[in-house]
Design an enzyme around this catalytic site. Structure first.
Site, PDB file in Angstrom:
ATOM      1  N   HIS A  68      73.968  56.113  29.482  1.00  0.00           N
ATOM      2  CA  HIS A  68      73.443  57.424  29.064  1.00  0.00           C
ATOM      3  C   HIS A  68      74.581  58.429  28.940  1.00  0.00           C
ATOM      4  O   HIS A  68      74.627  59.215  27.986  1.00  0.00           O
ATOM      5  CB  HIS A  68      72.435  57.966  30.093  1.00  0.00           C
ATOM      6  CG  HIS A  68      71.006  57.578  29.858  1.00  0.00           C
ATOM      7  ND1 HIS A  68      70.318  57.871  28.711  1.00  0.00           N
ATOM      8  CD2 HIS A  68      70.134  56.925  30.656  1.00  0.00           C
ATOM      9  CE1 HIS A  68      69.081  57.389  28.807  1.00  0.00           C
ATOM     10  NE2 HIS A  68      68.944  56.812  29.973  1.00  0.00           N
TER      11      HIS A  68
ATOM     12  N   CYS B 182      63.013  53.322  30.202  1.00  0.00           N
ATOM     13  CA  CYS B 182      63.819  54.543  30.189  1.00  0.00           C
ATOM     14  C   CYS B 182      62.888  55.753  30.182  1.00  0.00           C
ATOM     15  O   CYS B 182      61.907  55.773  29.422  1.00  0.00           O
ATOM     16  CB  CYS B 182      64.704  54.575  28.944  1.00  0.00           C
ATOM     17  SG  CYS B 182      65.806  56.001  28.869  1.00  0.00           S
ATOM     18  N   LEU B 183      63.184  56.729  31.012  1.00  0.00           N
ATOM     19  CA  LEU B 183      62.330  57.921  31.077  1.00  0.00           C
ATOM     20  C   LEU B 183      62.389  58.722  29.780  1.00  0.00           C
ATOM     21  O   LEU B 183      61.512  59.532  29.514  1.00  0.00           O
ATOM     22  CB  LEU B 183      62.748  58.790  32.268  1.00  0.00           C
ATOM     23  CG  LEU B 183      62.579  58.122  33.640  1.00  0.00           C
ATOM     24  CD1 LEU B 183      63.091  59.016  34.748  1.00  0.00           C
ATOM     25  CD2 LEU B 183      61.136  57.702  33.887  1.00  0.00           C
TER      26      LEU B 183
ATOM     27  N   GLN C 298      69.817  63.384  30.217  1.00  0.00           N
ATOM     28  CA  GLN C 298      68.370  63.250  29.970  1.00  0.00           C
ATOM     29  C   GLN C 298      67.614  64.562  30.211  1.00  0.00           C
ATOM     30  O   GLN C 298      66.474  64.694  29.758  1.00  0.00           O
ATOM     31  CB  GLN C 298      67.777  62.157  30.861  1.00  0.00           C
ATOM     32  CG  GLN C 298      68.255  60.746  30.489  1.00  0.00           C
ATOM     33  CD  GLN C 298      67.618  59.698  31.342  1.00  0.00           C
ATOM     34  OE1 GLN C 298      68.132  59.371  32.407  1.00  0.00           O
ATOM     35  NE2 GLN C 298      66.501  59.160  30.907  1.00  0.00           N
TER      36      GLN C 298
ATOM     37  N   GLY D 219      66.323  56.143  38.519  1.00  0.00           N
ATOM     38  CA  GLY D 219      67.603  56.721  38.116  1.00  0.00           C
ATOM     39  C   GLY D 219      67.346  57.827  37.109  1.00  0.00           C
ATOM     40  O   GLY D 219      66.264  57.902  36.509  1.00  0.00           O
TER      41      GLY D 219
ATOM     42  N   HIS E 157      72.856  51.298  33.287  1.00  0.00           N
ATOM     43  CA  HIS E 157      71.930  52.005  32.382  1.00  0.00           C
ATOM     44  C   HIS E 157      72.256  53.497  32.351  1.00  0.00           C
ATOM     45  O   HIS E 157      72.315  54.122  31.297  1.00  0.00           O
ATOM     46  CB  HIS E 157      70.495  51.786  32.879  1.00  0.00           C
ATOM     47  CG  HIS E 157      69.440  52.480  32.092  1.00  0.00           C
ATOM     48  ND1 HIS E 157      68.574  51.828  31.247  1.00  0.00           N
ATOM     49  CD2 HIS E 157      69.088  53.796  32.025  1.00  0.00           C
ATOM     50  CE1 HIS E 157      67.748  52.709  30.697  1.00  0.00           C
ATOM     51  NE2 HIS E 157      68.036  53.903  31.154  1.00  0.00           N
ATOM     52  N   GLU E 158      72.548  54.068  33.550  1.00  0.00           N
ATOM     53  CA  GLU E 158      72.817  55.518  33.617  1.00  0.00           C
ATOM     54  C   GLU E 158      74.180  55.856  33.031  1.00  0.00           C
ATOM     55  O   GLU E 158      74.329  56.867  32.325  1.00  0.00           O
ATOM     56  CB  GLU E 158      72.756  56.009  35.061  1.00  0.00           C
ATOM     57  CG  GLU E 158      71.442  55.757  35.782  1.00  0.00           C
ATOM     58  CD  GLU E 158      70.216  56.231  35.022  1.00  0.00           C
ATOM     59  OE1 GLU E 158      69.130  55.689  35.255  1.00  0.00           O
ATOM     60  OE2 GLU E 158      70.333  57.127  34.156  1.00  0.00           O
TER      61      GLU E 158
HETATM   62  O1  K2U Z   1      67.637  56.367  32.995  1.00  0.00           O
HETATM   63  C1  K2U Z   1      66.418  56.299  33.073  1.00  0.00           C
HETATM   64  O2  K2U Z   1      65.678  56.480  32.102  1.00  0.00           O
HETATM   65  C2  K2U Z   1      65.806  55.927  34.378  1.00  0.00           C
HETATM   66  C3  K2U Z   1      65.368  54.513  34.408  1.00  0.00           C
HETATM   67  C4  K2U Z   1      66.493  53.766  35.075  1.00  0.00           C
HETATM   68  C5  K2U Z   1      66.385  52.280  35.027  1.00  0.00           C
HETATM   69  C6  K2U Z   1      66.112  51.603  33.858  1.00  0.00           C
HETATM   70  C7  K2U Z   1      66.070  50.214  33.852  1.00  0.00           C
HETATM   71  C8  K2U Z   1      66.291  49.502  34.998  1.00  0.00           C
HETATM   72  C9  K2U Z   1      66.568  50.192  36.160  1.00  0.00           C
HETATM   73  C10 K2U Z   1      66.617  51.569  36.169  1.00  0.00           C
HETATM   74  C11 K2U Z   1      64.001  54.634  35.058  1.00  0.00           C
HETATM   75  O3  K2U Z   1      64.085  54.462  36.406  1.00  0.00           O
HETATM   76  S1  K2U Z   1      62.771  53.736  34.265  1.00  0.00           S
HETATM   77  C12 K2U Z   1      61.836  52.972  35.462  1.00  0.00           C
HETATM   78  C13 K2U Z   1      62.083  51.483  35.457  1.00  0.00           C
HETATM   79  C14 K2U Z   1      62.765  50.894  36.484  1.00  0.00           C
HETATM   80  C15 K2U Z   1      62.972  49.509  36.462  1.00  0.00           C
HETATM   81  C16 K2U Z   1      62.497  48.746  35.413  1.00  0.00           C
HETATM   82  C17 K2U Z   1      61.811  49.364  34.385  1.00  0.00           C
HETATM   83  C18 K2U Z   1      61.602  50.751  34.407  1.00  0.00           C
HETATM   84 ZN    ZN Z   2      67.256  55.752  30.605  1.00  0.00          ZN
END
Ligand code: K2U
Ligand code: ZN
Length: 174
Positions: free
Chosen positions: A140, A94-95, A51, A46, A136-137
């Site tokens: 944000h 989180c990225l 971001q 996501g 989560h998004e």
């Molecule tokens: O928003 C972002 O930073 C993207 C995240 C979204 C996300 C976070 C937690 C759980 C699901 C999605 C990135 O995709 S981080 C990659 C990730 C995905 C699952 C679990 C941990 C990290």
């Molecule tokens: Zn994030």
């Protein structure tokens, strides 16, 4: 399509509430394509517009499994219209907060209303990773990070770690 730099916490833009998207047009579709390219490159499942420093209410998501066909989605002006009473704990990252992971409890299922990349009104129920990612998004877009659900000591420690990372990246000219 262009890879966009991802903002790293702490950054005031990551704490701002984003503005509604005024028009779903070719410029927005170009932004969506940049966001998808940036998300896949990270890699992530996501990415919210804030971001990459675009303070508008949209995010992209693709929670398809590695052995499945990609399922890119763009959710413009997303609204959560229902949440389940049941909750689920999921390890989140989180990225914008690289290499930090923690358990977060959120509603297990959500119903979301949004506009797609053509401006068509959509509504759907998400469960599993999609439910976690969508919440989560949308956090944000409201200036909230997953570390805001952690205790203040842990959050402060993570923030200090990110400040150090940003100093090191600045020295490397990243
Ligand atoms: O928003 C972002 O930073 C993207 C995240 C979204 C996300 C976070 C937690 C759980 C699901 C999605 C990135 O995709 S981080 C990659 C990730 C995905 C699952 C679990 C941990 C990290
Ligand atoms: Zn994030």
């Amino acid at each position: 399509m262009t890879l966009r730099p991802i903002l790293i916490h702490p950054d005031p833009r990551l704490k701002k509430v984003c503005d509604p998207v005024a028009a779903v047009d070719d410029d927005l579709r170009a932004l969506i394509d940049d966001m998808l390219e940036t998300m896949y490159d990270a890699p992530g499942v996501g990415l919210a517009a804030s971001q990459i420093g675009v303070m508008q209410r949209l995010f992209v998501m693709d929670c398809s499994e590695k052995d499945e066909a990609p399922e890119p989605m763009a959710l413009v002006n997303p609204e959560i219209v229902w949440t389940s009473e049941e909750t689920r704990v999921h390890e989140e990252g989180c990225l914008s907060i690289p290499d930090i992971y923690a358990d977060v409890t959120r509603p297990d299922r959500v119903r979301v209303r949004w506009l797609d990349r053509d401006g068509t009104e959509c509504e759907g129920e998400f469960d599993g990773l999609r439910a976690t990612c969508a919440q989560h998004e949308i956090d944000h877009l409201n200036g909230k990070l997953f570390i805001d659900y952690l205790g203040s000591m842990k959050r402060q420690m993570i923030t200090q770690k990110m400040k150090k990372l940003k100093r090191e990246r600045a020295k490397q000219g990243a």
